[in-house]
Motif scaffolding. Structure first.
Motif, PDB file in Angstrom:
ATOM      1  N   ILE A   1      28.309  60.999 -40.055  1.00 60.36           N
ATOM      2  CA  ILE A   1      28.815  61.114 -41.423  1.00 60.36           C
ATOM      3  C   ILE A   1      30.330  60.986 -41.436  1.00 60.36           C
ATOM      4  CG2 ILE A   1      29.107  62.709 -43.359  1.00 60.36           C
ATOM      5  CD1 ILE A   1      26.296  63.773 -42.718  1.00 60.36           C
ATOM      6  N   MET A   2      31.003  61.675 -40.503  1.00 54.75           N
ATOM      7  CA  MET A   2      32.463  61.598 -40.450  1.00 54.75           C
ATOM      8  C   MET A   2      32.926  60.179 -40.119  1.00 54.75           C
ATOM      9  SD  MET A   2      33.313  65.189 -38.512  1.00 54.75           S
ATOM     10  CE  MET A   2      34.916  64.651 -37.996  1.00 54.75           C
ATOM     11  N   TRP A   3      32.235  59.501 -39.219  1.00 62.83           N
ATOM     12  CA  TRP A   3      32.609  58.133 -38.867  1.00 62.83           C
ATOM     13  C   TRP A   3      32.411  57.202 -40.062  1.00 62.83           C
ATOM     14  CZ3 TRP A   3      29.783  53.518 -38.254  1.00 62.83           C
ATOM     15  CH2 TRP A   3      30.488  52.482 -37.645  1.00 62.83           C
ATOM     16  N   PHE A   4      31.300  57.379 -40.774  1.00 61.55           N
ATOM     17  CA  PHE A   4      31.019  56.552 -41.942  1.00 61.55           C
ATOM     18  C   PHE A   4      32.094  56.744 -43.013  1.00 61.55           C
ATOM     19  CE2 PHE A   4      28.822  55.805 -46.009  1.00 61.55           C
ATOM     20  CZ  PHE A   4      28.493  54.474 -45.828  1.00 61.55           C
ATOM     21  N   ILE A   5      32.465  57.988 -43.260  1.00 60.47           N
ATOM     22  CA  ILE A   5      33.504  58.266 -44.257  1.00 60.47           C
ATOM     23  C   ILE A   5      34.847  57.705 -43.803  1.00 60.47           C
ATOM     24  CG2 ILE A   5      34.820  60.137 -45.343  1.00 60.47           C
ATOM     25  CD1 ILE A   5      32.193  61.721 -45.447  1.00 60.47           C
ATOM     26  N   ASP A   6      35.138  57.799 -42.512  1.00 61.91           N
ATOM     27  CA  ASP A   6      36.393  57.273 -41.975  1.00 61.91           C
ATOM     28  C   ASP A   6      36.464  55.755 -42.115  1.00 61.91           C
ATOM     29  OD1 ASP A   6      38.896  57.552 -40.458  1.00 61.91           O
ATOM     30  OD2 ASP A   6      37.786  56.513 -38.854  1.00 61.91           O
ATOM     31  N   ARG A   7      35.354  55.073 -41.911  1.00 65.22           N
ATOM     32  CA  ARG A   7      35.334  53.609 -41.982  1.00 65.22           C
ATOM     33  C   ARG A   7      35.402  53.097 -43.411  1.00 65.22           C
ATOM     34  NH1 ARG A   7      37.563  52.989 -37.936  1.00 65.22           N
ATOM     35  NH2 ARG A   7      36.572  53.673 -36.064  1.00 65.22           N
ATOM     36  N   MET A   8      34.991  53.900 -44.367  1.00 62.86           N
ATOM     37  CA  MET A   8      34.992  53.450 -45.757  1.00 62.86           C
ATOM     38  C   MET A   8      36.395  53.436 -46.352  1.00 62.86           C
ATOM     39  SD  MET A   8      31.518  55.097 -47.262  1.00 62.86           S
ATOM     40  CE  MET A   8      31.953  54.657 -48.903  1.00 62.86           C
ATOM     41  N   ARG A   9      37.302  54.186 -45.770  1.00 57.75           N
ATOM     42  CA  ARG A   9      38.691  54.256 -46.215  1.00 57.75           C
ATOM     43  C   ARG A   9      38.801  54.592 -47.705  1.00 57.75           C
ATOM     44  NH1 ARG A   9      40.853  53.901 -41.514  1.00 57.75           N
ATOM     45  NH2 ARG A   9      40.833  51.976 -40.347  1.00 57.75           N
ATOM     46  N   ILE A  10      38.004  55.554 -48.114  1.00 54.12           N
ATOM     47  CA  ILE A  10      38.032  55.985 -49.512  1.00 54.12           C
ATOM     48  C   ILE A  10      39.028  57.129 -49.647  1.00 54.12           C
ATOM     49  CG2 ILE A  10      36.705  57.072 -51.356  1.00 54.12           C
ATOM     50  CD1 ILE A  10      34.261  55.675 -50.292  1.00 54.12           C
ATOM     51  N   ILE A  11      39.913  56.980 -50.580  1.00 56.68           N
ATOM     52  CA  ILE A  11      40.848  58.051 -50.901  1.00 56.68           C
ATOM     53  C   ILE A  11      40.523  58.489 -52.322  1.00 56.68           C
ATOM     54  CG2 ILE A  11      43.251  58.687 -51.218  1.00 56.68           C
ATOM     55  CD1 ILE A  11      43.957  56.488 -49.208  1.00 56.68           C
ATOM     56  N   VAL A  12      40.188  59.733 -52.450  1.00 58.45           N
ATOM     57  CA  VAL A  12      39.784  60.241 -53.754  1.00 58.45           C
ATOM     58  C   VAL A  12      40.804  61.272 -54.214  1.00 58.45           C
ATOM     59  CG1 VAL A  12      38.000  61.493 -55.007  1.00 58.45           C
ATOM     60  CG2 VAL A  12      37.360  59.881 -53.232  1.00 58.45           C
ATOM     61  N   PHE A  13      41.332  61.051 -55.387  1.00 49.29           N
ATOM     62  CA  PHE A  13      42.177  62.037 -56.023  1.00 49.29           C
ATOM     63  C   PHE A  13      41.327  62.692 -57.092  1.00 49.29           C
ATOM     64  CE2 PHE A  13      45.044  58.823 -54.378  1.00 49.29           C
ATOM     65  CZ  PHE A  13      45.912  59.617 -53.643  1.00 49.29           C
ATOM     66  N   SER A  14      41.006  63.926 -56.876  1.00 48.30           N
ATOM     67  CA  SER A  14      40.070  64.589 -57.765  1.00 48.30           C
ATOM     68  C   SER A  14      40.508  66.025 -57.975  1.00 48.30           C
ATOM     69  CB  SER A  14      38.670  64.555 -57.145  1.00 48.30           C
ATOM     70  OG  SER A  14      37.799  65.332 -57.903  1.00 48.30           O
ATOM     71  N   TYR A  15      39.979  66.594 -59.028  1.00 50.64           N
ATOM     72  CA  TYR A  15      40.212  68.006 -59.283  1.00 50.64           C
ATOM     73  C   TYR A  15      39.103  68.856 -58.689  1.00 50.64           C
ATOM     74  CZ  TYR A  15      43.801  66.379 -62.413  1.00 50.64           C
ATOM     75  OH  TYR A  15      44.919  65.773 -62.919  1.00 50.64           O
ATOM     76  N   LEU A  16      38.274  68.249 -57.860  1.00 48.07           N
ATOM     77  CA  LEU A  16      37.183  68.968 -57.215  1.00 48.07           C
ATOM     78  C   LEU A  16      37.757  69.926 -56.184  1.00 48.07           C
ATOM     79  CD1 LEU A  16      34.074  69.028 -57.177  1.00 48.07           C
ATOM     80  CD2 LEU A  16      34.166  67.389 -55.318  1.00 48.07           C
ATOM     81  N   ARG A  17      37.319  71.171 -56.249  1.00 50.33           N
ATOM     82  CA  ARG A  17      37.824  72.171 -55.311  1.00 50.33           C
ATOM     83  C   ARG A  17      37.243  71.920 -53.925  1.00 50.33           C
ATOM     84  NH1 ARG A  17      37.680  78.034 -57.739  1.00 50.33           N
ATOM     85  NH2 ARG A  17      38.658  78.306 -55.706  1.00 50.33           N
ATOM     86  N   PHE A  18      37.990  72.345 -52.906  1.00 52.64           N
ATOM     87  CA  PHE A  18      37.594  72.113 -51.519  1.00 52.64           C
ATOM     88  C   PHE A  18      36.287  72.831 -51.174  1.00 52.64           C
ATOM     89  CE2 PHE A  18      37.888  72.971 -46.916  1.00 52.64           C
ATOM     90  CZ  PHE A  18      37.909  71.658 -46.480  1.00 52.64           C
ATOM     91  N   GLU A  19      36.041  73.984 -51.768  1.00 54.56           N
ATOM     92  CA  GLU A  19      34.806  74.717 -51.503  1.00 54.56           C
ATOM     93  C   GLU A  19      33.584  73.878 -51.894  1.00 54.56           C
ATOM     94  OE1 GLU A  19      37.242  76.176 -53.491  1.00 54.56           O
ATOM     95  OE2 GLU A  19      38.109  77.480 -51.956  1.00 54.56           O
ATOM     96  N   TYR A  20      33.691  73.132 -52.984  1.00 55.92           N
ATOM     97  CA  TYR A  20      32.584  72.285 -53.417  1.00 55.92           C
ATOM     98  C   TYR A  20      32.347  71.130 -52.439  1.00 55.92           C
ATOM     99  CZ  TYR A  20      32.947  74.847 -57.789  1.00 55.92           C
ATOM    100  OH  TYR A  20      32.987  75.830 -58.716  1.00 55.92           O
ATOM    101  N   VAL A  21      33.415  70.619 -51.855  1.00 57.27           N
ATOM    102  CA  VAL A  21      33.281  69.570 -50.848  1.00 57.27           C
ATOM    103  C   VAL A  21      32.540  70.117 -49.628  1.00 57.27           C
ATOM    104  CG1 VAL A  21      34.547  68.022 -49.308  1.00 57.27           C
ATOM    105  CG2 VAL A  21      35.327  68.354 -51.655  1.00 57.27           C
ATOM    106  N   ILE A  22      32.886  71.333 -49.201  1.00 55.72           N
ATOM    107  CA  ILE A  22      32.199  71.964 -48.073  1.00 55.72           C
ATOM    108  C   ILE A  22      30.735  72.193 -48.409  1.00 55.72           C
ATOM    109  CG2 ILE A  22      32.094  74.075 -46.673  1.00 55.72           C
ATOM    110  CD1 ILE A  22      34.354  72.243 -45.878  1.00 55.72           C
ATOM    111  N   PHE A  23      30.438  72.678 -49.613  1.00 49.18           N
ATOM    112  CA  PHE A  23      29.036  72.876 -50.016  1.00 49.18           C
ATOM    113  C   PHE A  23      28.273  71.552 -50.020  1.00 49.18           C
ATOM    114  CE2 PHE A  23      30.467  76.848 -52.405  1.00 49.18           C
ATOM    115  CZ  PHE A  23      30.024  77.689 -51.400  1.00 49.18           C
ATOM    116  N   PHE A  24      28.922  70.489 -50.475  1.00 52.83           N
ATOM    117  CA  PHE A  24      28.292  69.176 -50.466  1.00 52.83           C
ATOM    118  C   PHE A  24      27.991  68.724 -49.040  1.00 52.83           C
ATOM    119  CE2 PHE A  24      28.801  64.530 -50.201  1.00 52.83           C
ATOM    120  CZ  PHE A  24      27.719  64.151 -50.980  1.00 52.83           C
ATOM    121  N   PHE A  25      28.951  68.932 -48.132  1.00 50.46           N
ATOM    122  CA  PHE A  25      28.774  68.542 -46.736  1.00 50.46           C
ATOM    123  C   PHE A  25      27.638  69.334 -46.089  1.00 50.46           C
ATOM    124  CE2 PHE A  25      30.055  68.781 -42.212  1.00 50.46           C
ATOM    125  CZ  PHE A  25      29.999  67.422 -41.929  1.00 50.46           C
ATOM    126  N   VAL A  26      27.598  70.640 -46.299  1.00 50.92           N
ATOM    127  CA  VAL A  26      26.522  71.468 -45.740  1.00 50.92           C
ATOM    128  C   VAL A  26      25.182  71.059 -46.346  1.00 50.92           C
ATOM    129  CG1 VAL A  26      25.603  73.834 -45.654  1.00 50.92           C
ATOM    130  CG2 VAL A  26      28.009  73.404 -45.154  1.00 50.92           C
TER     131      VAL A  26
END
Length: 169
Positions: free
Chosen positions: A127-152
């Motif tokens: 997953i980390m490699w796929f995200i790294d290769r996509m070179r997506i930069i997201v500017f969002s108001y999404l809190r970091f806790e929600y990103v962690i919940f999404f990853f888990v």
């Protein structure tokens, strides 16, 4: 102390690493000679389980660090540290082969948990490699806790899919 500093300490004085990585296969060999054809019985299978965990945790960690360095830091394989990245893998393989000669690994308590650990680490790296290769930069108001919940949540979905597809893990 950082992980790099810890690796430097281990590399500068490899005595402890060499003793640790050589004593476990020797213990597995001696246990195989001592308890021939009794590896599936109570005291031996717990000894083998302990030896497997003592050697597989550094081995799996070494594989993970190596894959991370080769994929994300784009380091050359020729820069791999022998004492920290190569010897733990060799010692793990040798120990597992010695133990497997004496006992079926299905009888070893907790051995299936190591497979689940490897699966979670591998899926995380993919997953980390796929995200790294996509070179997506997201500017969002999404809190970091929600990103962690999404990853888990994504890891749980992968684990659930693995169980449904292969019936284990």
């Amino acid at each position: 102390m950082t992980l790099r500093e810890f690796f430097d300490v281990l590399t500068n004085d490899p005595t402890y690493v060499l003793v640790y990585l050589s004593i476990i296969p020797v213990m597995a060999f001696v246990a195989g000679l001592t308890g021939q054809d009794k590896g599936h019985e109570a005291p031996w299978k717990y000894l083998y389980s302990t030896l497997i965990y003592f050697i597989c945790v550094p081995g799996i960690f070494s594989i993970t660090v190596s894959v991370y360095q080769f994929l994300f830091e784009r380091r050359s394989i020729w820069d791999a540290d022998v004492f920290v990245q190569v010897l733990p893998i060799i010692s793990m393989v040798v120990t597992l082969l010695i133990i497997r000669r004496n006992v079926n690994l299905d009888y070893i308590p907790g051995f299936d948990k190591l497979g689940g650990l490897v699966m979670i680490i591998a899926s995380t790296l993919i997953i980390m490699w796929f995200i790294d290769r996509m070179r997506i930069i997201v500017f969002s108001y999404l809190r970091f806790e929600y990103v962690i919940f999404f990853f888990v949540g994504l890891l749980l979905v992968i684990r659930f899919g693995w169980k449904r597809a292969f019936g284990s893990a």
